[in-house]
Design a protein around this motif. Structure first.
Motif, PDB file in Angstrom:
ATOM      1  N   GLN A 248       0.829  -1.206   0.000  1.00 33.77           N
ATOM      2  CA  GLN A 248       0.000   0.000   0.000  1.00 33.77           C
ATOM      3  C   GLN A 248       0.865   1.259   0.000  1.00 33.77           C
ATOM      4  OE1 GLN A 248      -2.362  -0.699   3.496  1.00 33.77           O
ATOM      5  NE2 GLN A 248      -3.992  -1.761   2.361  1.00 33.77           N
ATOM      6  N   PHE A 249       1.964   1.210   0.751  1.00 32.08           N
ATOM      7  CA  PHE A 249       2.847   2.371   0.793  1.00 32.08           C
ATOM      8  C   PHE A 249       3.497   2.612  -0.570  1.00 32.08           C
ATOM      9  CE2 PHE A 249       7.261   3.889   1.392  1.00 32.08           C
ATOM     10  CZ  PHE A 249       6.996   5.160   1.878  1.00 32.08           C
ATOM     11  N   GLU A 250       3.905   1.540  -1.234  1.00 34.09           N
ATOM     12  CA  GLU A 250       4.561   1.669  -2.531  1.00 34.09           C
ATOM     13  C   GLU A 250       3.595   2.155  -3.607  1.00 34.09           C
ATOM     14  OE1 GLU A 250       6.159  -2.193  -3.076  1.00 34.09           O
ATOM     15  OE2 GLU A 250       7.988  -1.826  -1.900  1.00 34.09           O
ATOM     16  N   THR A 251       2.308   1.853  -3.478  1.00 33.75           N
ATOM     17  CA  THR A 251       1.314   2.292  -4.465  1.00 33.75           C
ATOM     18  C   THR A 251       0.690   3.632  -4.090  1.00 33.75           C
ATOM     19  OG1 THR A 251      -0.397   1.020  -3.316  1.00 33.75           O
ATOM     20  CG2 THR A 251       0.771  -0.067  -5.132  1.00 33.75           C
ATOM     21  N   GLY A 252       1.130   4.185  -2.953  1.00 38.38           N
ATOM     22  CA  GLY A 252       0.642   5.505  -2.571  1.00 38.38           C
ATOM     23  C   GLY A 252      -0.662   5.496  -1.834  1.00 38.38           C
ATOM     24  N   THR A 253      -1.173   4.314  -1.439  1.00 41.15           N
ATOM     25  CA  THR A 253      -2.448   4.260  -0.723  1.00 41.15           C
ATOM     26  C   THR A 253      -2.254   4.091   0.780  1.00 41.15           C
ATOM     27  OG1 THR A 253      -2.581   1.870  -1.075  1.00 41.15           O
ATOM     28  CG2 THR A 253      -3.630   3.306  -2.724  1.00 41.15           C
ATOM     29  N   GLY A 254      -1.027   3.965   1.241  1.00 39.07           N
ATOM     30  CA  GLY A 254      -0.749   3.794   2.664  1.00 39.07           C
ATOM     31  C   GLY A 254       0.330   4.753   3.105  1.00 39.07           C
ATOM     32  N   SER A 255       0.395   4.972   4.408  1.00 39.28           N
ATOM     33  CA  SER A 255       1.368   5.911   4.966  1.00 39.28           C
ATOM     34  C   SER A 255       2.620   5.178   5.441  1.00 39.28           C
ATOM     35  CB  SER A 255       0.750   6.678   6.148  1.00 39.28           C
ATOM     36  OG  SER A 255       0.503   5.786   7.240  1.00 39.28           O
ATOM     37  N   GLU A 256       3.721   5.948   5.555  1.00 36.18           N
ATOM     38  CA  GLU A 256       4.950   5.356   6.081  1.00 36.18           C
ATOM     39  C   GLU A 256       4.813   5.011   7.562  1.00 36.18           C
ATOM     40  OE1 GLU A 256       9.757   6.255   6.423  1.00 36.18           O
ATOM     41  OE2 GLU A 256       8.396   7.779   5.562  1.00 36.18           O
ATOM     42  N   LEU A 257       3.971   5.765   8.267  1.00 27.63           N
ATOM     43  CA  LEU A 257       3.745   5.468   9.674  1.00 27.63           C
ATOM     44  C   LEU A 257       3.190   4.054   9.845  1.00 27.63           C
ATOM     45  CD1 LEU A 257       3.659   6.316  12.645  1.00 27.63           C
ATOM     46  CD2 LEU A 257       1.382   7.302  12.213  1.00 27.63           C
ATOM     47  N   ASP A 258       2.166   3.720   9.026  1.00 26.15           N
ATOM     48  CA  ASP A 258       1.612   2.358   9.090  1.00 26.15           C
ATOM     49  C   ASP A 258       2.678   1.327   8.729  1.00 26.15           C
ATOM     50  OD1 ASP A 258      -0.793   3.452   9.775  1.00 26.15           O
ATOM     51  OD2 ASP A 258      -1.697   3.272   7.775  1.00 26.15           O
ATOM     52  N   LEU A 259       3.511   1.659   7.743  1.00 26.89           N
ATOM     53  CA  LEU A 259       4.560   0.736   7.319  1.00 26.89           C
ATOM     54  C   LEU A 259       5.542   0.478   8.467  1.00 26.89           C
ATOM     55  CD1 LEU A 259       6.043  -0.861   5.089  1.00 26.89           C
ATOM     56  CD2 LEU A 259       7.246   1.269   4.523  1.00 26.89           C
ATOM     57  N   ARG A 260       5.988   1.529   9.138  1.00 22.92           N
ATOM     58  CA  ARG A 260       6.970   1.360  10.210  1.00 22.92           C
ATOM     59  C   ARG A 260       6.367   0.658  11.423  1.00 22.92           C
ATOM     60  NH1 ARG A 260      10.551   1.066   6.774  1.00 22.92           N
ATOM     61  NH2 ARG A 260      10.919   2.965   5.557  1.00 22.92           N
ATOM     62  N   GLN A 261       5.077   0.909  11.684  1.00 24.92           N
ATOM     63  CA  GLN A 261       4.420   0.206  12.785  1.00 24.92           C
ATOM     64  C   GLN A 261       4.327  -1.290  12.487  1.00 24.92           C
ATOM     65  OE1 GLN A 261       0.772   2.466  12.934  1.00 24.92           O
ATOM     66  NE2 GLN A 261       1.492   3.705  14.679  1.00 24.92           N
ATOM     67  N   ALA A 262       3.994  -1.633  11.259  1.00 25.21           N
ATOM     68  CA  ALA A 262       3.920  -3.048  10.879  1.00 25.21           C
ATOM     69  C   ALA A 262       5.301  -3.678  10.913  1.00 25.21           C
ATOM     70  CB  ALA A 262       3.306  -3.176   9.484  1.00 25.21           C
ATOM     71  N   GLU A 263       6.314  -2.934  10.489  1.00 24.98           N
ATOM     72  CA  GLU A 263       7.673  -3.463  10.535  1.00 24.98           C
ATOM     73  C   GLU A 263       8.123  -3.708  11.973  1.00 24.98           C
ATOM     74  OE1 GLU A 263      12.116  -2.318   8.784  1.00 24.98           O
ATOM     75  OE2 GLU A 263      10.575  -0.773   9.014  1.00 24.98           O
ATOM     76  N   GLY A 264       7.728  -2.802  12.885  1.00 26.22           N
ATOM     77  CA  GLY A 264       8.091  -2.966  14.291  1.00 26.22           C
ATOM     78  C   GLY A 264       7.510  -4.230  14.897  1.00 26.22           C
ATOM     79  N   VAL A 265       6.272  -4.553  14.521  1.00 26.16           N
ATOM     80  CA  VAL A 265       5.638  -5.778  15.033  1.00 26.16           C
ATOM     81  C   VAL A 265       6.391  -7.006  14.543  1.00 26.16           C
ATOM     82  CG1 VAL A 265       3.547  -7.170  14.990  1.00 26.16           C
ATOM     83  CG2 VAL A 265       3.382  -4.697  15.264  1.00 26.16           C
ATOM     84  N   VAL A 266       6.827  -6.986  13.274  1.00 27.62           N
ATOM     85  CA  VAL A 266       7.584  -8.120  12.728  1.00 27.62           C
ATOM     86  C   VAL A 266       8.886  -8.307  13.490  1.00 27.62           C
ATOM     87  CG1 VAL A 266       8.822  -8.968  10.706  1.00 27.62           C
ATOM     88  CG2 VAL A 266       6.566  -7.939  10.431  1.00 27.62           C
ATOM     89  N   GLU A 267       9.614  -7.235  13.723  1.00 27.27           N
ATOM     90  CA  GLU A 267      10.902  -7.352  14.397  1.00 27.27           C
ATOM     91  C   GLU A 267      10.732  -7.762  15.857  1.00 27.27           C
ATOM     92  OE1 GLU A 267      13.526  -7.515  12.788  1.00 27.27           O
ATOM     93  OE2 GLU A 267      12.606  -6.868  10.913  1.00 27.27           O
ATOM     94  N   GLN A 268       9.682  -7.265  16.494  1.00 27.53           N
ATOM     95  CA  GLN A 268       9.423  -7.676  17.877  1.00 27.53           C
ATOM     96  C   GLN A 268       9.106  -9.161  17.953  1.00 27.53           C
ATOM     97  OE1 GLN A 268       6.012  -5.842  19.756  1.00 27.53           O
ATOM     98  NE2 GLN A 268       6.934  -6.054  21.803  1.00 27.53           N
TER      99      GLN A 268
END
Length: 503
Positions: free
Chosen positions: A217-237
């Motif tokens: 979604q972020f790459e297609t412009g329909t999502g925010s970087e904030l959502d991307l970083r929050q999702a990435e944080g959950v993966v790393e945790q």
């Protein structure tokens, strides 16, 4: 007066008594019954989670194969009882105490030795009575010595050694019961880590999928970087949690291997998952007074008290005369060939009586020390009873609460699963932010971990309560209980014979 004293001493010797004080078991310093009311009255009934029933049997009459239904755990327990090094040391300590008892007991009997000697001396010719400077003397015979235990000094020491041996035998029994509990607890802990790893892996898969979608979604412009970083944080945790739990799982297995005493075999039977461990939940607690005969640690403390009591008898006997008879009989000759000729017989008899007059306060101090040691052992015995009462009471309190706690956590986990589903739907429909999804996902993960932890605590509480009530000594219900000094190996055929009880 002298005649009366001699008759009294003879009577003491004939009766085989000692000067040890008469033993009286101290009163148990606990309430006559375990706590009741409130959570103590919420004890689970038979058949919880598909388990069987104790049918009113006390813990010592329930074999560990009847208490644990998991065939894999049963096999591991059998291996631990054969190979655990701490248990092996406990058995060896017991055997050393038995040998020490036999050494002390031997002092009650006469010592008889065969003696042969040659004695050659040289005396200057001007001083030799016989005119021969070198004189030889040969002898062959028997030598005997015996301390007549008029006042029970040796008998008291023997009783002390016997009590110390029996205390170590009970300590060994307690060690074996504790080993059964420790192995089971460690095995259940390993299963709990397995469940936690499963939950974490599932959470990681879900988080990775959410991250993939959010990144798209972020790459297609329909999502925010904030959502991307929050999702990435959950993966790393989740990745970090996976590594931590993998480490703890490996360490738990290492701890189990140490308890077992050898690597776990490859041919172990299939085990049961944590939530299917059907342990007996209705073992009756009985009365606190039952613990005096059920708990080997309490029995060991009482034997230590008996040893201290016997030591007082030995300390008292030190104030009285000691009578030692020594003698020898055989042949004596100036030449080796004349040893057994007529007229070469020789004998000696040397009774000795030793009466302490002045010892610089040594005997008084020894008696004071023995009496203080007895008071110490009384306190240790009473403390052992209090600790046992507390352990059982804590176990009953826990057993009365875990079932309802787990039921509440199961409902809580179900509600978090539904919350995550609804939060995801709201996010996908643009009603809510992605933060609500992440929060719901984290809360679900924490709820699942809490549920696993509570299930583990419930099972380990049942295992520990089984131990606290004296269970774990016999293998199967109906087995004849082994003596406390029996071999640790269940396949052993030879049974150790305990020393005879003190008169």
């Amino acid at each position: 007066m002298r005649r009366h004293a001699l008759m009294t001493a003879a009577a003491i010797l004939a009766a085989g008594c000692t000067l040890a004080p008469k033993y009286e078991r101290p009163a148990a310093p606990v309430a006559p019954a375990f706590p009741t009311g409130g959570i103590y009255d919420q004890q689970p009934g038979p058949g919880q989670d598909g388990s069987g029933s104790a049918a009113g049997a006390p813990a010592p009459e329930i074999g560990w194969r009847d208490f644990f239904a998991d065939a894999r755990l049963q096999r591991i327990l059998a291996l631990a009882l054969k190979n655990n090094r701490d248990l092996r040391v406990s058995v060896l300590n017991m055997e050393a105490a038995r040998a020490q008892y036999q050494i002390t007991r031997a002092g009650l009997f006469p010592a008889l030795d065969a003696v042969a000697s040659e004695n050659r001396t040289r005396t200057p010719s001007r001083l030799a009575v016989t005119g021969r400077p070198i004189v030889s003397e040969y002898s062959v015979g028997l030598s005997a010595s015996w301390e007549i235990d008029f006042f029970g000094r040796i008998r008291s020491l023997k009783d002390q050694a016997l009590a110390q041996y029996l205390a170590l035998a009970q300590t060994r029994k307690a060690a074996e019961i504790s080993l059964v509990s420790a192995v089971a607890d460690q095995y259940l802990t390993m299963l709990a880590y397995d469940d936690a790893l499963t939950v974490t892996r599932n959470t990681l898969v879900t988080a990775q999928e959410s991250f993939r979608i959010t990144k798209l979604q972020f790459e297609t412009g329909t999502g925010s970087e904030l959502d991307l970083r929050q999702a990435e944080g959950v993966v790393e945790q989740a990745n970090a949690n996976l590594q931590s739990q993998s480490r703890l799982r490996a360490q738990a297995e290492n701890a189990l291997v140490l308890l077992v005493g050898e690597p776990l075999p490859e041919d172990l039977p299939e085990g049961l998952p944590l939530n299917s461990q059907a342990l007996l939940t209705d073992i009756p607690a009985g009365l606190p007074s039952d613990l005096l005969v059920r708990r080997p640690d309490i029995a060991a403390a009482e034997q230590s008290l008996l040893a201290a009591n016997a030591n007082i008898g030995a300390a008292r006997a030190a104030f009285f005369p000691r009578v030692v008879l020594t003698g020898s009989a055989g042949t004596l000759s100036p030449t080796l060939g004349g040893l057994f000729k007529p007229g070469s017989g020789a004998w000696s008899f040397a009774p000795q009586i030793t009466l302490p007059i002045f010892e610089g306060g040594l005997n008084v101090a020894n008696l004071d020390l023995a009496q203080v040691q007895k008071r110490i052992e009384i306190a240790n015995y009473e403390k052992a009873i209090q600790v046992a009462f507390r352990e059982v009471s804590d176990g009953l309190a826990a057993r009365g609460t875990y079932d309802q706690q787990i039921q509440a956590l199961e409902r809580f986990t179900s509600s978090q699963e539904r919350r995550l589903t609804l939060s995801d739907l709201r996010y996908r429909n643009g009603v809510d932010s992605y933060l609500s999804v992440l929060t719901a996902q984290t809360d679900l993960y924490n709820a699942q971990q809490l549920l696993i932890s509570a299930r583990l605590q419930r099972l380990t509480n049942l295992v520990d309560l089984y131990q606290f009530l004296g269970g774990g000594w016999i293998e199967r219900a109906g087995d004849t209980p082994r003596p406390a000094d029996a071999p640790a190996d269940y396949d052993a055929r030879a049974q150790a014979t305990p020393p005879a009880a003190s008169p």
